[in-house]
Design a protein around this motif. Structure first.
Motif, PDB file in Angstrom:
ATOM      1  N   SER A  33      35.014  43.290  46.962  1.00 39.05           N
ATOM      2  CA  SER A  33      36.232  43.002  46.195  1.00 39.05           C
ATOM      3  C   SER A  33      36.693  41.569  46.408  1.00 39.05           C
ATOM      4  CB  SER A  33      37.347  43.973  46.599  1.00 39.05           C
ATOM      5  OG  SER A  33      36.994  45.308  46.301  1.00 39.05           O
ATOM      6  N   ARG A  34      36.573  41.089  47.656  1.00 38.71           N
ATOM      7  CA  ARG A  34      36.963  39.700  47.934  1.00 38.71           C
ATOM      8  C   ARG A  34      36.079  38.724  47.185  1.00 38.71           C
ATOM      9  NH1 ARG A  34      37.641  41.780  53.229  1.00 38.71           N
ATOM     10  NH2 ARG A  34      35.587  40.991  53.862  1.00 38.71           N
ATOM     11  N   ARG A  35      34.790  39.046  47.050  1.00 41.45           N
ATOM     12  CA  ARG A  35      33.876  38.143  46.340  1.00 41.45           C
ATOM     13  C   ARG A  35      34.181  38.109  44.837  1.00 41.45           C
ATOM     14  NH1 ARG A  35      28.352  39.345  49.788  1.00 41.45           N
ATOM     15  NH2 ARG A  35      27.376  39.457  47.742  1.00 41.45           N
ATOM     16  N   ILE A  36      34.535  39.251  44.269  1.00 36.41           N
ATOM     17  CA  ILE A  36      34.934  39.275  42.857  1.00 36.41           C
ATOM     18  C   ILE A  36      36.217  38.461  42.673  1.00 36.41           C
ATOM     19  CG2 ILE A  36      35.736  40.723  40.951  1.00 36.41           C
ATOM     20  CD1 ILE A  36      32.760  40.957  41.431  1.00 36.41           C
ATOM     21  N   ARG A  37      37.138  38.617  43.613  1.00 37.23           N
ATOM     22  CA  ARG A  37      38.387  37.853  43.542  1.00 37.23           C
ATOM     23  C   ARG A  37      38.113  36.358  43.685  1.00 37.23           C
ATOM     24  NH1 ARG A  37      43.249  39.405  41.763  1.00 37.23           N
ATOM     25  NH2 ARG A  37      43.357  41.221  43.161  1.00 37.23           N
ATOM     26  N   SER A  38      37.162  35.985  44.534  1.00 41.32           N
ATOM     27  CA  SER A  38      36.815  34.572  44.708  1.00 41.32           C
ATOM     28  C   SER A  38      36.259  33.996  43.415  1.00 41.32           C
ATOM     29  CB  SER A  38      35.783  34.421  45.836  1.00 41.32           C
ATOM     30  OG  SER A  38      36.333  34.795  47.083  1.00 41.32           O
ATOM     31  N   LEU A  39      35.440  34.782  42.701  1.00 45.44           N
ATOM     32  CA  LEU A  39      34.906  34.323  41.416  1.00 45.44           C
ATOM     33  C   LEU A  39      36.040  34.109  40.422  1.00 45.44           C
ATOM     34  CD1 LEU A  39      32.554  33.708  39.479  1.00 45.44           C
ATOM     35  CD2 LEU A  39      32.407  36.174  39.015  1.00 45.44           C
ATOM     36  N   GLU A  40      36.971  35.046  40.372  1.00 46.59           N
ATOM     37  CA  GLU A  40      38.107  34.928  39.456  1.00 46.59           C
ATOM     38  C   GLU A  40      38.954  33.702  39.802  1.00 46.59           C
ATOM     39  OE1 GLU A  40      39.178  39.466  38.141  1.00 46.59           O
ATOM     40  OE2 GLU A  40      39.674  38.869  40.206  1.00 46.59           O
ATOM     41  N   ASN A  41      39.169  33.468  41.084  1.00 50.45           N
ATOM     42  CA  ASN A  41      39.960  32.301  41.500  1.00 50.45           C
ATOM     43  C   ASN A  41      39.269  31.002  41.103  1.00 50.45           C
ATOM     44  OD1 ASN A  41      41.906  33.949  42.607  1.00 50.45           O
ATOM     45  ND2 ASN A  41      41.063  33.852  44.687  1.00 50.45           N
ATOM     46  N   TRP A  42      37.938  30.977  41.248  1.00 45.88           N
ATOM     47  CA  TRP A  42      37.198  29.763  40.895  1.00 45.88           C
ATOM     48  C   TRP A  42      37.239  29.524  39.391  1.00 45.88           C
ATOM     49  CZ3 TRP A  42      32.807  28.375  38.087  1.00 45.88           C
ATOM     50  CH2 TRP A  42      32.316  27.083  38.338  1.00 45.88           C
ATOM     51  N   LEU A  43      37.130  30.598  38.609  1.00 52.62           N
ATOM     52  CA  LEU A  43      37.147  30.481  37.150  1.00 52.62           C
ATOM     53  C   LEU A  43      38.564  30.258  36.622  1.00 52.62           C
ATOM     54  CD1 LEU A  43      34.689  33.373  36.226  1.00 52.62           C
ATOM     55  CD2 LEU A  43      34.241  30.932  35.988  1.00 52.62           C
ATOM     56  N   GLY A  44      39.554  30.739  37.374  1.00 55.68           N
ATOM     57  CA  GLY A  44      40.934  30.618  36.915  1.00 55.68           C
ATOM     58  C   GLY A  44      41.328  31.676  35.908  1.00 55.68           C
ATOM     59  N   VAL A  45      40.585  32.786  35.837  1.00 50.19           N
ATOM     60  CA  VAL A  45      40.881  33.877  34.908  1.00 50.19           C
ATOM     61  C   VAL A  45      40.659  35.212  35.616  1.00 50.19           C
ATOM     62  CG1 VAL A  45      40.216  32.548  32.870  1.00 50.19           C
ATOM     63  CG2 VAL A  45      38.515  33.972  34.020  1.00 50.19           C
ATOM     64  N   SER A  46      41.251  36.266  35.066  1.00 47.40           N
ATOM     65  CA  SER A  46      41.024  37.614  35.574  1.00 47.40           C
ATOM     66  C   SER A  46      39.869  38.251  34.805  1.00 47.40           C
ATOM     67  CB  SER A  46      42.280  38.475  35.417  1.00 47.40           C
ATOM     68  OG  SER A  46      43.326  37.985  36.232  1.00 47.40           O
ATOM     69  N   LEU A  47      38.939  38.797  35.521  1.00 46.45           N
ATOM     70  CA  LEU A  47      37.776  39.445  34.909  1.00 46.45           C
ATOM     71  C   LEU A  47      37.894  40.960  34.919  1.00 46.45           C
ATOM     72  CD1 LEU A  47      34.972  37.285  36.571  1.00 46.45           C
ATOM     73  CD2 LEU A  47      35.859  37.054  34.246  1.00 46.45           C
ATOM     74  N   VAL A  48      38.683  41.493  35.863  1.00 47.41           N
ATOM     75  CA  VAL A  48      38.793  42.939  36.041  1.00 47.41           C
ATOM     76  C   VAL A  48      40.253  43.348  35.935  1.00 47.41           C
ATOM     77  CG1 VAL A  48      38.334  44.878  37.577  1.00 47.41           C
ATOM     78  CG2 VAL A  48      36.799  42.905  37.580  1.00 47.41           C
ATOM     79  N   ASP A  49      40.500  44.409  35.169  1.00 45.54           N
ATOM     80  CA  ASP A  49      41.838  44.980  35.064  1.00 45.54           C
ATOM     81  C   ASP A  49      42.020  45.950  36.225  1.00 45.54           C
ATOM     82  OD1 ASP A  49      44.200  46.182  34.489  1.00 45.54           O
ATOM     83  OD2 ASP A  49      43.678  46.813  32.449  1.00 45.54           O
ATOM     84  N   ARG A  50      42.716  45.530  37.256  1.00 49.74           N
ATOM     85  CA  ARG A  50      42.867  46.341  38.469  1.00 49.74           C
ATOM     86  C   ARG A  50      43.910  47.437  38.331  1.00 49.74           C
ATOM     87  NH1 ARG A  50      40.901  41.542  39.786  1.00 49.74           N
ATOM     88  NH2 ARG A  50      39.345  41.413  41.491  1.00 49.74           N
ATOM     89  N   ASN A  51      44.594  47.500  37.203  1.00 56.22           N
ATOM     90  CA  ASN A  51      45.547  48.584  36.964  1.00 56.22           C
ATOM     91  C   ASN A  51      44.900  49.754  36.247  1.00 56.22           C
ATOM     92  OD1 ASN A  51      47.812  47.204  38.075  1.00 56.22           O
ATOM     93  ND2 ASN A  51      47.971  45.989  36.187  1.00 56.22           N
ATOM     94  N   ALA A  52      43.658  49.572  35.798  1.00 53.03           N
ATOM     95  CA  ALA A  52      42.959  50.614  35.041  1.00 53.03           C
ATOM     96  C   ALA A  52      42.066  51.431  35.964  1.00 53.03           C
ATOM     97  CB  ALA A  52      42.117  49.982  33.940  1.00 53.03           C
ATOM     98  N   PHE A  53      41.956  52.710  35.658  1.00 52.58           N
ATOM     99  CA  PHE A  53      41.029  53.584  36.376  1.00 52.58           C
ATOM    100  C   PHE A  53      40.405  54.530  35.359  1.00 52.58           C
ATOM    101  CE2 PHE A  53      39.675  57.305  38.691  1.00 52.58           C
ATOM    102  CZ  PHE A  53      39.000  56.735  39.750  1.00 52.58           C
TER     103      PHE A  53
END
Length: 302
Positions: A33-53
């Motif tokens: 999860s931290r690595r996905i978040r790091s990618l999003e931080n580097w890109l400056g956009v959200s890739l995953v909707d963390r409110n959805a299940f």
């Protein structure tokens, strides 16, 4: 930006959940999860909707799955071309665990150096997880490591071949001039009263930590209990701490061969040992003919 973050994101797309994707990438879910978040931080956009299940990508994430896959393929394709064009100038690259780089590789090198040719071999020493990552990503030609299919099964693949080139034994030792027990060491064997041992241990997530937990602790006599004095993933550090009398530890026998001969360390009686194979791995498809020749030499000469 780490290229592994893109691979992680594509694994998430393929698996549809953080848990399954983390398993496929052989990391814990929090680390994934931290690595996905790091990618999003580097890109400056959200890739995953963390409110959805269950897990769902954002609109941006969905739009850029294919472009990211294409970009990853182009990067690896470019690397392959560059490696091929300069293969004649490159050293053979070997990744190995820290402990093997100290206890096994120097002696092994003297046996195989005649087959290496020019310009020789480059050794990358790291923890086993990173070594496997480098090897599977094609950033090293060979992987030298201890064998344990229960701990790192990702090496059991059809495109990977291996050979056994040595063996090792993990043994429990203590410094002869140190007090690491609540009773004299010679009284541990057959003790009826509880015995407390100070332990210099490996982290539970490390290779040796998992090995000791799975293959040594279950065989320890019931009267023996451990008090963790300190822990580190580096075998050389653990060896130094044991020599300083901080506690006992399970260590590779070859790493402490001289200390055992000099009587500085002694094996603890009545505590379990475990045997290990030392394996060398390579990809079936190699970047240079020299790797094939070197492998053939090892098959013929052992």
């Amino acid at each position: 930006m780490d290229i592994k973050w893109i691979e992680d994101f594509l694994a998430l797309v393929e698996q549809g959940s953080f848990t399954k994707a983390a398993e496929k990438r052989f990391v814990t879910q929090p680390a994934f999860s931290r690595r996905i978040r790091s990618l999003e931080n580097w890109l400056g956009v959200s890739l995953v909707d963390r409110n959805a299940f269950p897990t769902k990508l954002t609109k941006t994430g969905e739009e850029f799955v294919e472009p990211m896959r294409e970009a990853l393929n182009k990067v690896y394709g470019l690397r392959a071309q560059m490696q091929e064009s300069s293969a004649h100038e490159q050293m053979l690259i070997l990744s190995t665990q820290h402990s093997l780089s100290v206890s096994f590789f120097p002696k092994w090198y003297h046996r195989i150096k005649s087959a290496l040719g020019h310009p020789g071999i480059s050794v990358n020493a790291s923890n086993l997880h990173d070594c496997i990552d480098l090897f599977l990503a094609g950033q090293s030609d060979l992987l030298l490591c201890y064998y344990s299919p229960d701990i790192y099964p990702e090496l059991e693949r059809q495109n990977i071949i291996s050979m056994e080139i040595g063996d090792e034994q993990l043994i429990p030792v203590y410094a002869c001039n140190a007090s690491v027990s609540s009773c004299p060491i010679e009284e541990i064997e057959g003790a009826n009263e509880p015995v407390q041992l100070k332990l210099v241990g490996f982290p539970s997530g490390s290779f040796f930590g998992r090995l000791v937990q799975q293959q040594c602790f279950p065989k320890v006599p019931g009267a023996v209990h451990f008090e963790l004095a300190c822990e580190t993933a580096l075998t050389e550090s653990i060896k130094a701490m044991v020599l300083q009398g901080i506690g006992m530890a399970w260590l590779p026998a070859s790493l402490i061969e001289q200390e055992l001969k000099r009587g500085e360390l002694k094996q603890l009686p009545d505590l379990p040992t475990t045997n290990l194979k030392i394996m060398l791995y390579r990809q079936k498809s190699t970047r240079t003919e020299e790797i094939d020749s070197f492998w053939g030499y090892l098959l013929e000469n052992g």
